[in-house]
Design an enzyme around this catalytic site. Sequence first.
Site, PDB file in Angstrom:
ATOM      1  N   PRO A  89      40.797  32.181  37.902  1.00 32.04           N
ATOM      2  CA  PRO A  89      41.049  32.333  36.466  1.00 32.04           C
ATOM      3  C   PRO A  89      42.446  31.862  36.108  1.00 32.04           C
ATOM      4  O   PRO A  89      43.428  32.255  36.741  1.00 32.04           O
ATOM      5  CB  PRO A  89      40.885  33.842  36.243  1.00 32.04           C
ATOM      6  CG  PRO A  89      39.939  34.265  37.311  1.00 32.04           C
ATOM      7  CD  PRO A  89      40.268  33.414  38.509  1.00 32.04           C
ATOM      8  N   CYS A  90      42.523  31.004  35.080  1.00 30.87           N
ATOM      9  CA  CYS A  90      43.811  30.362  34.780  1.00 30.87           C
ATOM     10  C   CYS A  90      44.530  30.990  33.594  1.00 30.87           C
ATOM     11  O   CYS A  90      45.632  30.566  33.258  1.00 30.87           O
ATOM     12  CB  CYS A  90      43.598  28.867  34.515  1.00 30.87           C
ATOM     13  SG  CYS A  90      42.539  28.514  33.091  1.00 30.87           S
ATOM     14  N   GLN A  91      43.938  31.998  32.949  1.00 30.33           N
ATOM     15  CA  GLN A  91      44.585  32.560  31.773  1.00 30.33           C
ATOM     16  C   GLN A  91      45.975  33.095  32.085  1.00 30.33           C
ATOM     17  O   GLN A  91      46.873  33.046  31.251  1.00 30.33           O
ATOM     18  CB  GLN A  91      43.710  33.677  31.176  1.00 30.33           C
ATOM     19  CG  GLN A  91      42.428  33.171  30.540  1.00 30.33           C
ATOM     20  CD  GLN A  91      41.287  33.055  31.538  1.00 30.33           C
ATOM     21  OE1 GLN A  91      41.510  33.084  32.749  1.00 30.33           O
ATOM     22  NE2 GLN A  91      40.080  32.917  31.047  1.00 30.33           N
TER      23      GLN A  91
END
Length: 351
Positions: A89-91
């Site tokens: 997840p890149c958030q």
Amino acid sequence: MKKTKVATEKPTAIDLFSGCGGLTQGLREAGFNVLAAVELDPLAAATYALNHRDVVLYNRDIRTVTAAEIESVCGLEAGQLDLLAGCPPCQGFSRLTHNNKRQRLDDPRNRLIDDVGRLVRALLPKVVMLENVPALTQYTRYLEFKRELRRLGYNISDQVLNVADFGVPQRRRRLVVLASRVGKIDHLQSPDTRRTVRDAIGDLPAAGESGDPLHDIVESRSARVRAMIQAIPKNGGSRSSLPPTFALKCHESSDGFYDVYGRMNWDDVSPTITGGCINPSKGRFLHPEADRAITLREAALLQTFPARYKFALTRGKYAVAEMIGNALPPAFSRAQASAIRKHLSTSSPIA
């Protein structure tokens, strides 16, 4: 859980953080046999299962998935897997979050790269591919991840690429990390095969009457917003062309975000497709000609999902838009996977 029979004629792969299946779709298009996938979110996992029924899917937190059970279910031993691929997840590394140091450091998603390292140590895949936002390169855990791979004998190459250079009709910069323990590995040279918005969605029937639920969901806008959208010039126009009477209060106090309520250009790539891609207040997401935002199907096609790819609508259209925006474009992953497959067929173990 039923064991998966390894297909010897195809290189094998496992997809970590699979989301709704963009990476797996690209891997399969490149000729990989995807044995297993891990995805925590139930809606993304349901969508994945609709399209990849023969892949063993762990709808669980990756921290609870062990290499031993993957090896058992997939019929693998350490060192046999050809490719371990994933998009953590890149958030937690996004541009906006990156400006908030405290939030960036505290986001628990940032630590999931440690679990990629844990599985690499146990499975010892021949190649590892990691994809994320460019800001990941500045994170200490990523630097430690690379050091650990080198200690395990991997040759590493990381590079920021624009997916538009690989046949994806949108601007999107992504960090791609390649690591191989069977030889020196380099990134695929950009073929510069540009596709436009017109190439991707120009032939679709009118929204609302197509018979495709992802293309027919009706918008609900106020009369004032509908009038404003109608006044924005076709094919690339923006709200900067509107008279002052159409100015929204939230825009009067801001000099930025010029792309909101902007139209896409038929003969250019689209902006980055995000989780807000069906909301014109979130970016340049208006259709080039029609007086509406792009539909879910148009967003998926701009992400290069197949035209018949299924998405679970059980949590509504905005949840689907989030899945589509978070996905790795299949055409981009197919290009990278094709290069990895060639690498696997021509390389020998490092002495």
